[in-house]
Structures are given as C-alpha cells and as structure tokens.
Design a protein around this motif. Structure first.
Motif, PDB file in Angstrom:
ATOM      1  N   LYS A  37      28.677  51.170  43.178  1.00 51.11           N
ATOM      2  CA  LYS A  37      28.808  50.002  41.796  1.00 51.11           C
ATOM      3  C   LYS A  37      29.015  49.182  43.043  1.00 51.11           C
ATOM      4  N   GLU A  38      28.074  48.316  42.899  1.00 48.49           N
ATOM      5  CA  GLU A  38      27.439  46.630  43.524  1.00 48.49           C
ATOM      6  C   GLU A  38      28.696  45.832  43.135  1.00 48.49           C
ATOM      7  N   LEU A  39      29.263  44.678  44.783  1.00 47.04           N
ATOM      8  CA  LEU A  39      30.369  43.830  44.253  1.00 47.04           C
ATOM      9  C   LEU A  39      29.588  42.195  43.494  1.00 47.04           C
ATOM     10  N   PRO A  40      29.867  42.215  42.376  1.00 43.33           N
ATOM     11  CA  PRO A  40      29.177  40.415  42.095  1.00 43.33           C
ATOM     12  C   PRO A  40      29.597  39.581  42.864  1.00 43.33           C
ATOM     13  N   VAL A  41      28.375  38.432  42.568  1.00 44.89           N
ATOM     14  CA  VAL A  41      28.500  37.018  43.834  1.00 44.89           C
ATOM     15  C   VAL A  41      28.274  35.739  42.708  1.00 44.89           C
ATOM     16  N   GLY A  42      29.326  35.455  43.303  1.00 43.34           N
ATOM     17  CA  GLY A  42      29.162  34.477  42.345  1.00 43.34           C
ATOM     18  C   GLY A  42      28.413  33.028  43.430  1.00 43.34           C
ATOM     19  N   ARG A  43      29.214  32.457  42.581  1.00 45.86           N
ATOM     20  CA  ARG A  43      27.883  30.839  43.656  1.00 45.86           C
ATOM     21  C   ARG A  43      28.607  29.655  44.800  1.00 45.86           C
ATOM     22  N   HIS A  44      30.384  30.030  44.874  1.00 45.41           N
ATOM     23  CA  HIS A  44      31.206  29.511  45.418  1.00 45.41           C
ATOM     24  C   HIS A  44      30.973  30.135  47.158  1.00 45.41           C
ATOM     25  N   LEU A  46      33.351  31.310  48.936  1.00 44.60           N
ATOM     26  CA  LEU A  46      34.623  31.837  48.732  1.00 44.60           C
ATOM     27  C   LEU A  46      34.505  32.908  47.750  1.00 44.60           C
ATOM     28  N   GLN A  47      34.990  34.555  47.881  1.00 43.67           N
ATOM     29  CA  GLN A  47      34.610  35.624  46.521  1.00 43.67           C
ATOM     30  C   GLN A  47      36.016  36.316  47.077  1.00 43.67           C
ATOM     31  N   LEU A  48      36.552  35.906  45.744  1.00 42.36           N
ATOM     32  CA  LEU A  48      37.681  37.292  45.892  1.00 42.36           C
ATOM     33  C   LEU A  48      37.535  38.133  45.078  1.00 42.36           C
ATOM     34  N   TYR A  49      37.751  39.373  45.411  1.00 36.87           N
ATOM     35  CA  TYR A  49      38.422  40.904  43.907  1.00 36.87           C
ATOM     36  C   TYR A  49      39.732  40.989  44.159  1.00 36.87           C
ATOM     37  N   SER A  50      39.771  41.088  43.035  1.00 34.94           N
ATOM     38  CA  SER A  50      41.464  41.489  43.169  1.00 34.94           C
ATOM     39  C   SER A  50      41.882  41.811  41.739  1.00 34.94           C
ATOM     40  N   LEU A  51      43.202  41.626  41.294  1.00 35.23           N
ATOM     41  CA  LEU A  51      43.808  41.773  40.467  1.00 35.23           C
ATOM     42  C   LEU A  51      45.892  41.106  40.664  1.00 35.23           C
ATOM     43  N   ALA A  52      46.206  39.940  39.230  1.00 30.17           N
ATOM     44  CA  ALA A  52      47.307  39.657  38.966  1.00 30.17           C
ATOM     45  C   ALA A  52      48.476  40.175  39.803  1.00 30.17           C
ATOM     46  N   THR A  53      48.685  41.166  40.456  1.00 30.00           N
ATOM     47  CA  THR A  53      49.816  42.291  40.691  1.00 30.00           C
ATOM     48  C   THR A  53      50.113  40.872  41.985  1.00 30.00           C
ATOM     49  N   PRO A  54      51.763  41.405  42.632  1.00 28.15           N
ATOM     50  CA  PRO A  54      52.543  40.216  43.643  1.00 28.15           C
ATOM     51  C   PRO A  54      51.386  39.908  44.859  1.00 28.15           C
ATOM     52  N   ASN A  55      50.672  40.956  45.153  1.00 28.07           N
ATOM     53  CA  ASN A  55      49.958  40.846  46.323  1.00 28.07           C
ATOM     54  C   ASN A  55      48.490  40.008  45.773  1.00 28.07           C
ATOM     55  N   GLY A  56      47.998  40.210  44.666  1.00 24.13           N
ATOM     56  CA  GLY A  56      46.975  39.563  44.235  1.00 24.13           C
ATOM     57  C   GLY A  56      47.370  37.795  44.291  1.00 24.13           C
ATOM     58  N   VAL A  57      48.171  37.763  43.712  1.00 28.36           N
ATOM     59  CA  VAL A  57      48.815  36.537  43.126  1.00 28.36           C
ATOM     60  C   VAL A  57      49.514  35.264  44.287  1.00 28.36           C
ATOM     61  N   LYS A  58      49.141  36.291  45.787  1.00 29.69           N
ATOM     62  CA  LYS A  58      49.503  35.787  46.904  1.00 29.69           C
ATOM     63  C   LYS A  58      48.082  34.413  47.441  1.00 29.69           C
ATOM     64  N   VAL A  59      47.073  35.401  47.062  1.00 23.76           N
ATOM     65  CA  VAL A  59      45.954  34.667  47.450  1.00 23.76           C
ATOM     66  C   VAL A  59      45.050  33.752  46.867  1.00 23.76           C
ATOM     67  N   THR A  60      45.491  33.740  45.604  1.00 24.55           N
ATOM     68  CA  THR A  60      44.784  33.197  43.839  1.00 24.55           C
ATOM     69  C   THR A  60      45.632  31.820  44.462  1.00 24.55           C
ATOM     70  N   VAL A  61      47.139  31.786  45.082  1.00 26.91           N
ATOM     71  CA  VAL A  61      48.453  30.666  44.707  1.00 26.91           C
ATOM     72  C   VAL A  61      47.452  30.063  46.384  1.00 26.91           C
ATOM     73  N   GLY A  89      34.823  51.422  43.745  1.00 25.51           N
ATOM     74  CA  GLY A  89      33.829  51.810  44.173  1.00 25.51           C
ATOM     75  C   GLY A  89      33.338  51.251  45.493  1.00 25.51           C
ATOM     76  N   SER A  90      31.803  51.257  45.391  1.00 21.73           N
ATOM     77  CA  SER A  90      30.925  51.586  46.684  1.00 21.73           C
ATOM     78  C   SER A  90      31.107  50.082  47.340  1.00 21.73           C
ATOM     79  N   GLY A  91      30.360  48.801  46.631  1.00 24.58           N
ATOM     80  CA  GLY A  91      30.940  48.031  47.268  1.00 24.58           C
ATOM     81  C   GLY A  91      31.994  47.540  47.163  1.00 24.58           C
ATOM     82  N   PHE A  92      33.263  47.852  46.382  1.00 26.35           N
ATOM     83  CA  PHE A  92      34.897  46.946  47.023  1.00 26.35           C
ATOM     84  C   PHE A  92      34.795  48.103  48.046  1.00 26.35           C
TER      85      PHE A  92
END
Length: 292
Positions: A37-44, A46-61, A89-92
């Motif tokens: 499974k390839e990962l999507p890529v947006g226009r910015h 920095l591309q972040l692949y995450s979930l809003a668990t405590p570890n994920g929130v660190k980075v989005t903050v 998935g293979s991309g992740f």
C-alpha cells in the motif's frame, strides 16, 4: 478479578496464540509489511502520517506552533494512519520500519528525508526551523533531559499502567499496583519540577513540553485509560497548572484535532492539508465523509 494462577515460562518462547486484550489482532513478534500500500503525498514540503494518540499529538502540536510562530516552511499535509493494520502497509513501513505512528517525510530538499519516532521528529523540526529548542547550553541540556525522560517514562504509563489497567483481558493486581506506583512517582517528579519552573526547561516553552504534555497532561485531566480518579491526579497541583496553560495555547488546540477520530465531531480533523481545514473540514462539517 485478580489472576493468581502460576505460570511457568517455557525454555523457549513461541508465538502460538494471540495475547488477548484490545490490540491482540494486530500484535505480532515480527516486523515488516503485511501488504502493499503506497502512501499518499500532498502538496506541502512536510508529509505526516499519523494518528492523534499522545505520540502523534506531539508532532501536530509542534507543526502548528511552528506555523503560529511564522515558519511558513512548516506547512504540512497530515494523513490518517489508523492502528488497525494500516501501519503494516509497505509504504508506511518504508517510512518507519518500526510500524509506529507518527512518521514524517520531508520533501523540501533535493532528496526526501524520512524521520520516525516522535522525539526524533521534534528534534528534527526544532533544528530545521531553529525554534523551541534553546541555544544556551544549560537550557538546551534541560530540554533534552526532559524530552528523553518522556521517552523512557511513557512506556511505563502506556504499555505498563494503561495496558494492565484498561486493556489486558484479565485484571492482575500485582501488575496494576506495580505500574500505578511508578506512574504516580513520575507525576511527583513532574510536580516537583514544575513547582519552581513555569515550563519543564525553565521559563521557556520547548519541545520538552510538547513531548510530555500529550501523555502526562492528558493523564492529569483523566483523559487516559479512565485512570484519573484511580491515580488521584488532582493532587498534582503544579502539573495541573502547567497542563492548563499549555492546553490554552491556540496552536495546541489545533494540534490536538489533527488525525483525531474520536470525541466530539467538532474536535476531529481526520486529515489536515490547509489551515482552513480547521474551519471547514472537521467531522461536524463533513459528516460521514470520513478520511480513508
């Protein structure tokens, strides 16, 4: 219920059954991808692949704080990685061979750079943008000390207390007591530090606060594992003061929403691709158009 049955470990452990508990279906003793499974890529950049668990929130903050401080190069796309097998998935796995969120790809240069492990991402971004990591030796050392304290301490909170108190298929008194005692000791460590310091590194807000707050701030407000009353979190007055101060920051409020898939629909922004998404793309606005 207390498990008092004796267990004699075999000479060589083998994986012949699921361990039980909430995440039994995705736990396994080997690494690597399970599917392509390839990962999507947006226009910015920095591309972040995450979930809003405590570890994920660190980075989005951190990313929202950088943008609030005027670092336009910190614009990012945040893609949702649900912890239901998507992390294999293979991309992740190519971005994070440890198959844990968050994972970051920096595409701003001539060659993409992958960064995984939340603490590593915080340091990478702080150094890239020259922000939230003090340059004077004493405060910088204090920042790193508390950052790595969190890295070493959180497994006792999440994998220890959280697992046995909330997720394990049976309640084991010894395990819960052992980890509850350690978590309360950790809260006391923080409370004593914050008695004489506005933030963990002193009088400046740093990546150390961004790392510790999603875990221990969430715990202090009874948001993790339903364990607030059990741990008497209200007794840690300095932690409570610090938690409230950070929670009030606009960038923190935004960062908590990104890749969030639970709670009030207005607090959930499954994917973030533009600053306007906070006003137009939360789940109360788009309803059933959930991110894939």
């Amino acid at each position: 219920m207390t498990d008092t049955s004796a267990y004699e470990p075999p000479k060589v452990w083998t994986w012949n059954k699921e361990s039980g508990g909430r995440f039994a279906s995705i736990n396994r003793p080997i690494a690597g991808p399970t599917h392509d499974k390839e990962l999507p890529v947006g226009r910015h950049p920095l591309q972040l692949y995450s979930l809003a668990t405590p570890n994920g929130v660190k980075v989005t903050v951190m990313l929202e704080e950088l943008l609030a401080a005027g670092h336009r190069g910190a614009e990012y796309d945040a893609w949702l990685i649900k912890i239901d097998g998507n992390q294999f998935g293979s991309g992740f796995v190519a971005v994070n061979p440890n198959s844990k969120i968050p994972a970051l790809m920096d595409r701003s240069g001539s060659e993409p750079i992958r960064v995984f492990e939340s603490g590593s991402i915080l340091v990478y971004l702080a150094e890239k943008f020259g922000a939230f990591l003090p340059t004077d030796a004493k405060t910088r050392a204090e920042t790193f000390s508390w950052l790595f304290w969190q890295m070493g301490a959180a497994p006792y909170l999440g994998g220890g207390f959280g697992h046995f108190y909330a997720y394990a298929p049976t309640k084991i008194e010894y395990a819960i007591d052992r980890f509850a005692m350690e978590v309360k000791r950790q809260l006391d460590v923080l409370d004593r530090r914050l008695a004489d310091n506005e933030y963990l590194a002193g009088d400046v807000y740093t990546i150390a606060d961004m790392a510790v707050w999603p875990w221990y701030g969430g715990l202090a407000k009874g948001l993790l594992y339903g364990g607030g009353e059990f741990l008497s979190v209200q007794d840690y007055k300095n932690v409570q003061r610090w938690t409230d101060a950070i929670a009030a920051r606009p960038a923190v409020k935004r960062g908590r929403m990104v890749n969030r898939t639970w709670g009030e629909p207005s607090s959930q922004l499954h994917e973030r691709h533009d600053a306007s998404d906070f006003e137009t793309r939360t789940q109360d606005k788009i309803g059933e158009q959930a991110a894939s």
